[in-house]
Design a protein around this motif. Structure first.
Motif, PDB file in Angstrom:
ATOM      1  N   UNK A  50       0.859  -1.182   0.000  1.00 33.81           N
ATOM      2  CA  UNK A  50       0.000   0.000   0.000  1.00 33.81           C
ATOM      3  C   UNK A  50       0.895   1.232   0.000  1.00 33.81           C
ATOM      4  N   UNK A  51       0.919   1.924  -1.118  1.00 41.17           N
ATOM      5  CA  UNK A  51       1.643   3.196  -1.207  1.00 41.17           C
ATOM      6  C   UNK A  51       0.680   4.312  -0.819  1.00 41.17           C
ATOM      7  N   UNK A  52       1.126   5.163   0.072  1.00 39.17           N
ATOM      8  CA  UNK A  52       0.271   6.254   0.544  1.00 39.17           C
ATOM      9  C   UNK A  52       0.785   7.589   0.003  1.00 39.17           C
ATOM     10  N   UNK A  53      -0.169   8.414  -0.376  1.00 34.65           N
ATOM     11  CA  UNK A  53       0.128   9.735  -0.908  1.00 34.65           C
ATOM     12  C   UNK A  53      -0.697  10.766  -0.138  1.00 34.65           C
ATOM     13  N   UNK A  54      -0.245  12.008  -0.161  1.00 32.76           N
ATOM     14  CA  UNK A  54      -1.007  13.105   0.433  1.00 32.76           C
ATOM     15  C   UNK A  54      -0.630  14.402  -0.263  1.00 32.76           C
ATOM     16  N   UNK A  55      -1.634  15.193  -0.592  1.00 34.29           N
ATOM     17  CA  UNK A  55      -1.410  16.502  -1.193  1.00 34.29           C
ATOM     18  C   UNK A  55      -2.482  17.446  -0.671  1.00 34.29           C
ATOM     19  N   UNK A  56      -2.041  18.531  -0.085  1.00 31.79           N
ATOM     20  CA  UNK A  56      -2.941  19.566   0.457  1.00 31.79           C
ATOM     21  C   UNK A  56      -4.025  18.969   1.354  1.00 31.79           C
ATOM     22  N   UNK A  57      -3.597  18.009   2.189  1.00 28.51           N
ATOM     23  CA  UNK A  57      -4.509  17.426   3.153  1.00 28.51           C
ATOM     24  C   UNK A  57      -5.419  16.348   2.613  1.00 28.51           C
ATOM     25  N   UNK A  58      -5.273  15.962   1.346  1.00 29.97           N
ATOM     26  CA  UNK A  58      -6.119  14.928   0.741  1.00 29.97           C
ATOM     27  C   UNK A  58      -5.318  13.632   0.621  1.00 29.97           C
ATOM     28  N   UNK A  59      -5.647  12.614   1.430  1.00 26.20           N
ATOM     29  CA  UNK A  59      -4.916  11.351   1.370  1.00 26.20           C
ATOM     30  C   UNK A  59      -5.385  10.487   0.200  1.00 26.20           C
TER      31      UNK A  59
END
Length: 360
Positions: A40-49
């Motif tokens: 499971x690769x996790x990403x986050x941008x401007x508070x959006x997971x």
């Protein structure tokens, strides 16, 4: 998978854009359906997971990527309610039921398929998709073909409109309302500008595949009734097909200049997303249509007026289609998923993914 229990739990999560903790909670619920044994690769941008799930090991170039969004628009209630073959609740149709089915299909098939299958879960589609799907693509995520589980009644969506959100701004001269000839009413200038845009793109009397304009809001800086407004702004939401060269293939600067010429107002572009298109003659689309027919549905091609995350793949030359279960009332108080379509939807996905092995 106990779909009804999982769906009730997921629908109960108020996963709106302004609630980052609830976005994460919805994401974890769907990852729980996938279970252990995957990367499971996790990403986050401007508070959006968001997350990308695949077989253990380095991230591959996926043969097929299943895409689902878990965010919803605000509602008065987030409780699920079943009435016969309908499951009501915010996100039931758009698209939490489909997300659960995609997660279950991925869990079941990914270890067995002779090619790489991925699952992409995002939480910002309702507010543009730039911090989920687009963010992951920018980070190198790629695929040969993408299936987005948005609602379609087991039809295959190969085209959807582009989105353009702009502000028209006009200025004038303030004056006392009793002496309007001493001023220049910015609000009258603005309504004239809006009328000019609507003359070029009138509201159709019924569904048509052409550019539409929604006037969402008009506002003046004026706070006194007895004053001539000196400034005014209108917010427009424009949806356009790829055939409309006024907008398709244009930059934000070119669009602003074009609309300024049409309206005579100052134009500020807040959001510009291209139309989405997938090759309707591709072997993947044909196989998906055949899988829908095998499950008892038409598998007809469909065009959607709303924008979706498929446009980010289309812009990279990757075919992405919308293919989801049935229902109605998205974004409304009576939104529901048609439960009679859920099992055929899963069967069609399994048939498509397993049948894809025979294609080059």
């Amino acid at each position: 998978m106990d779909l009804m229990a999982r769906a009730a739990d997921l629908i109960a999560v108020p996963s709106t854009a302004d609630r980052p903790e609830e976005l994460r909670r919805a994401l974890e619920l769907v990852l729980g359906v996938v279970g252990p044994g995957f990367t499971v690769e996790r990403f986050s941008a401007r508070g959006k997971p968001s997350a990308l799930v695949h077989l253990p090991g380095p991230r591959p170039a996926f043969r097929v990527l299943l895409n689902a969004h878990l965010d919803v628009v605000p509602a008065d209630s987030y409780a699920a309610r079943r009435d016969g073959d309908r499951l009501y609740g915010r996100g039931a149709q758009d698209m939490k039921i489909a997300a659960l089915v995609l997660a279950d299909v991925f869990r079941s098939l990914a270890p067995e398929l002779p090619y790489q299958l991925g699952l992409q879960l995002v939480t910002d589609e309702e507010v543009g998709g730039h911090d989920g799907t687009a963010h992951q693509i920018a980070a190198g995520v790629t695929a040969g073909f993408v299936v987005i589980g948005e609602q379609s009644g087991l039809r295959v969506v190969t085209d959807s409109k582009g989105i353009l959100q702009v502000r028209l701004h006009t200025t004038g001269t303030a004056a006392h309302a009793a002496y309007p000839w001493l001023g220049d009413n910015a609000l009258l200038r603005l309504t004239g500008a809006v009328d000019a845009v609507l003359r070029r793109y009138p509201v159709p009397p019924a569904e048509q595949w052409r550019t539409t304009v929604n006037v969402a809001r008009i506002e003046s800086t004026n706070r006194a009734v007895n004053q001539v407004p000196a400034a005014a702004t209108a917010w427009l939401d424009i949806r356009f097909p790829s055939e409309d060269t006024d907008f398709a293939g244009r930059t934000a600067e070119q669009v602003a200049a074009f609309l300024a010429g049409v309206s005579g107002a100052e134009v500020l572009v807040d959001n510009l997303g291209p139309p989405h298109h997938a090759d309707p003659e591709s072997p993947e689309v044909a196989l998906l249509q055949a899988a829908a027919r095998k499950a008892g549905y038409s598998g007809d091609l469909l065009r959607k007026h709303g924008a979706a995350d498929g446009r980010f793949y289309s812009a990279r030359g990757i075919d992405a289609v919308i293919f989801g279960p049935g229902g109605d009332g998205q974004h409304g108080p009576d939104e529901y998923a048609d439960l009679t379509t859920v099992l055929p939807y899963r069967e069609a996905l399994v048939s498509f993914l397993t049948g894809l092995s025979a294609l080059p």
